[in-house]
Scaffold this motif. Structure first.
Motif, short mmCIF file in Angstrom:
data_model
loop_
_atom_site.label_atom_id
_atom_site.label_comp_id
_atom_site.label_asym_id
_atom_site.label_seq_id
_atom_site.Cartn_x
_atom_site.Cartn_y
_atom_site.Cartn_z
N LYS A 81 0.85 -1.19 0.00
CA LYS A 81 0.00 0.00 0.00
C LYS A 81 0.89 1.24 0.00
N GLY A 82 0.76 2.08 1.03
CA GLY A 82 1.57 3.29 1.04
C GLY A 82 2.82 3.18 1.90
N PHE A 83 3.27 1.95 2.14
CA PHE A 83 4.43 1.72 2.98
C PHE A 83 5.58 1.22 2.11
N LEU A 84 6.67 1.97 2.12
CA LEU A 84 7.87 1.60 1.36
C LEU A 84 8.84 0.91 2.32
N ASN A 85 9.01 -0.41 2.14
CA ASN A 85 9.91 -1.19 2.99
C ASN A 85 11.26 -1.34 2.29
N ILE A 86 12.31 -0.88 2.96
CA ILE A 86 13.63 -0.75 2.34
C ILE A 86 14.59 -1.77 2.96
N THR A 87 15.31 -2.48 2.10
CA THR A 87 16.33 -3.43 2.56
C THR A 87 17.71 -2.81 2.35
N ILE A 88 18.50 -2.80 3.40
CA ILE A 88 19.84 -2.23 3.37
C ILE A 88 20.85 -3.28 2.90
N ARG A 89 21.85 -2.85 2.14
CA ARG A 89 22.89 -3.77 1.64
C ARG A 89 23.65 -4.41 2.81
N PRO A 90 24.00 -5.70 2.70
CA PRO A 90 24.79 -6.35 3.76
C PRO A 90 26.09 -5.62 4.07
N GLY A 91 26.74 -5.11 3.03
CA GLY A 91 28.00 -4.42 3.26
C GLY A 91 27.86 -3.18 4.13
N VAL A 92 26.69 -2.54 4.04
CA VAL A 92 26.44 -1.36 4.88
C VAL A 92 26.36 -1.79 6.34
N TRP A 93 25.68 -2.92 6.59
CA TRP A 93 25.57 -3.41 7.97
C TRP A 93 26.95 -3.82 8.50
#
Length: 596
Positions: A81-93
């Motif tokens: 719907k109006g929710f943008l779920n973002i996955t962060i790159r493993p290298g960033v973690w």
């Protein structure tokens, strides 16, 4: 690396690119993605739908596509719907994990670096009774808030205002003179504060008896009987003699208060708290009287026909407030005017926090208004940390009736409960007795502190000793045990603790991502706790981090992991978790055992 701040900056650019208009930085807020959805952080796009003239889903997809093209942080996204779920790159973690210091300074500012001086007043006991459970909530809140503010780089002065004068003190003194027969803490084998509290209760019992006798024998009303009771009149006369500096009354007052202070110091030591500055009402109330008389001369206050002095606050939406009684004696407000001005002058304070129960909300509203009328520009920088009362499962406590939970008794009870629980669960059985005793005390006290501090300060709470000591719920012992488990893991992997962190790993499991994301949130939680004066944010964060770590511990083995890069990430995650849990517990005044 603050992943949240970096992501917010990228989202700001993305929204500007999609909308053609830059949103305000404060408009761009992300939250951790809910467990039932894929992703690390979520942005709600509804506020910009009208501006974008697109559906919520279309806008979220457009922002996600922009991030994939322009952001070095983002690996993937999905839209619900109006929710943008973002996955962060493993290298960033991995990079964020690499930058977490494990020396206890993560998220902390340099000491005294903010340029602000903040005084936190807490405890503020009366010297007519021992400290009880209600005082414990006050003390623990004040101590923890002081720690949190200091972690943000503020210069913090921890203050205690002892209410050592007034009619309530005289009541205990009258009862001791009438019924004490020279009893002392030594002769009674009691702590001094307990002894004085006994006579405060005795006063109330005798006062009630006298009132009833007057009603029965003279037929007067209850209100008339209350004012005519000889024990009350004796206490009132003692107060007048005290304010007139009668040497005999002052000598008795100093002696009995001295007994109380020794008792208080013992309790403070058991709780592991202290103060940088102790004020005594007996030394500050005259400064307040001077301020009132000066305000009277300036026309800010008015004197009535009976000689009493008042301020009219009806134009401010309040009522009229008494500042000096007709006999010239002072009230609490007078003393607070004096102490506030003394403190700002003495320490050049930026602001001041009063940790006082919510029954005094109106008092502090009036205090700020009077100081503003007097022309003090710092009046708006007085903050009242208004907390709810602590009740027991069986109901409310009453000091004068002697139905309170004594602080010393409660601490001893928590020690014993921790000992019994540990024995039942078979914990710490292999340790020397002295080490076991230290751990039992740390766990018992940790259970007490955490159970109180995890509750939003503004809320009334019920304290249940048995529930607080549970090793498997949202409790202090659960977090302490998690810290000890992490220490145990690191001891067993001592040879590999120093393994070099990789620049990149092929993949991180959801549990590993959850743990690192939880660690990354710590600086933000700490800032929010300082802004809101809420140790509950620190406490509940520590619980969530402990939950993440225990899930990680069960499903992500370290010693048997063949991928050396992933093994190094898991070791680093464990080290960071141990460091952050220890820091969080310290801010709550809780010891983090390495063995349990």
């Amino acid at each position: 690396m603050d992943v949240v701040q970096l992501l917010q900056a990228d989202l700001h650019d993305a929204l500007a690119g999609v909308l053609g208009v830059k949103p305000e930085p404060t408009e761009v807020a992300v939250t951790p993605t809910k467990a039932e959805f894929d992703g690390d952080y979520t942005l709600v796009v509804f506020p910009w739908v009208k501006r974008a003239q697109r559906s919520p889903e279309q806008l979220a997809i457009a922002v996600g596509d922009y991030l994939l093209e322009h952001s070095a942080l983002v690996e993937d996204f999905n839209v619900v719907k109006g929710f943008l779920n973002i996955t962060i790159r493993p290298g960033v973690w991995v990079q964020a994990l690499r930058e977490i210091p494990v020396d206890g300074t993560y998220g902390f500012a340099k000491p005294n670096s903010s340029g602000q001086s903040i005084m936190v007043e807490y405890s503020s006991p009366n010297t007519n009774k021992p400290l009880h459970l209600g005082h414990i909530r006050n003390i623990l809140l004040g101590h923890s808030v002081s720690q949190i503010l200091a972690a943000m780089g503020h210069r913090v002065i921890r203050a205690n205002l002892v209410n050592d004068r007034g009619i309530h003190i005289c009541k205990s003194m009258v009862a001791w003179l009438r019924y004490g027969h020279g009893e002392t803490p030594q002769s009674a084998h009691m702590k001094g504060d307990h002894l004085i509290g006994k006579y405060y209760v005795r006063y109330d019992q005798e006062y009630r008896r006298e009132v009833q006798e007057l009603i029965d024998s003279t037929g007067c009303t209850e209100e008339e009987a209350k004012s005519k009771a000889s024990i009350l009149q004796e206490a009132q006369e003692m107060l007048r003699r005290w304010e007139a500096q009668d040497p005999d009354i002052l000598s008795l007052w100093r002696r009995m208060n001295g007994w109380v202070y020794e008792g208080f110091d013992t309790t403070y030591s058991q709780l592991g708290v202290g103060f940088d500055r102790v004020y005594y009402e007996s030394e500050t109330y005259l400064a307040g009287r001077t301020i009132v008389l000066q305000g009277l001369e300036r026309g800010i206050f008015t004197r009535r026909e009976d000689g009493s002095v008042w301020i009219d606050l009806r134009a401010d939406g309040l009522d009229q407030k008494l500042l000096l009684r007709s006999d010239g004696t002072t009230v609490y407000m007078t003393q607070d005017l004096g102490t506030a001005t003394q403190r700002f002058h003495e320490y050049a304070l930026t602001s001041m926090v009063y940790v006082v129960g919510n029954e005094q909300d109106y008092h502090f509203q009036v205090l700020r208004l009077i100081l503003k009328h007097l022309g003090y520009d710092w009046a708006d920088r007085l903050y009242h940390l208004s907390y709810g009362m602590v009740n027991l499962p069986e109901g409310k406590m009453k000091s004068r009736e002697g139905t309170v939970v004594d602080a010393d008794d409660l601490i001893a009870q928590m020690d014993e409960t921790a000992r019994a629980t540990a024995a039942e669960l078979g914990k710490a059985v292999d340790l020397p007795e002295a080490d076991r005793d230290a751990i039992h005390h740390a766990v018992g006290l940790g259970a007490l502190k955490y159970f109180i501090l995890k509750v939003d300060p503004t809320k009334t709470m019920v304290f249940d000793p048995k529930e607080s000591i549970d090793f498997n719920g949202n409790t202090g012992p659960f977090i302490q045990y998690t810290h000890a488990r992490g220490c145990s893991v690191l001891r067993k992997l001592e040879d590999g603790v120093g393994e070099t962190m990789p620049q990149e790993v092929r993949g991180l499991s959801a549990l590993e991502r959850n743990l690192i994301r939880g660690l990354a949130q710590w600086p933000q939680v700490l800032r929010q706790a300082a802004e809101q004066l809420s140790p509950a944010l620190v406490a509940n964060y520590a619980y969530e981090l402990a939950r993440y770590f225990n899930q990680f511990y069960h499903d992500c083995p370290i010693a048997k992991e063949p991928d050396q890069r992933l093994r190094a990430v898991r070791i680093a995650s464990t080290r960071a978790t141990v460091a952050v849990l220890k820091a969080a517990l310290k801010l709550l005044g809780i010891h983090a055992p390495e063995l349990m």
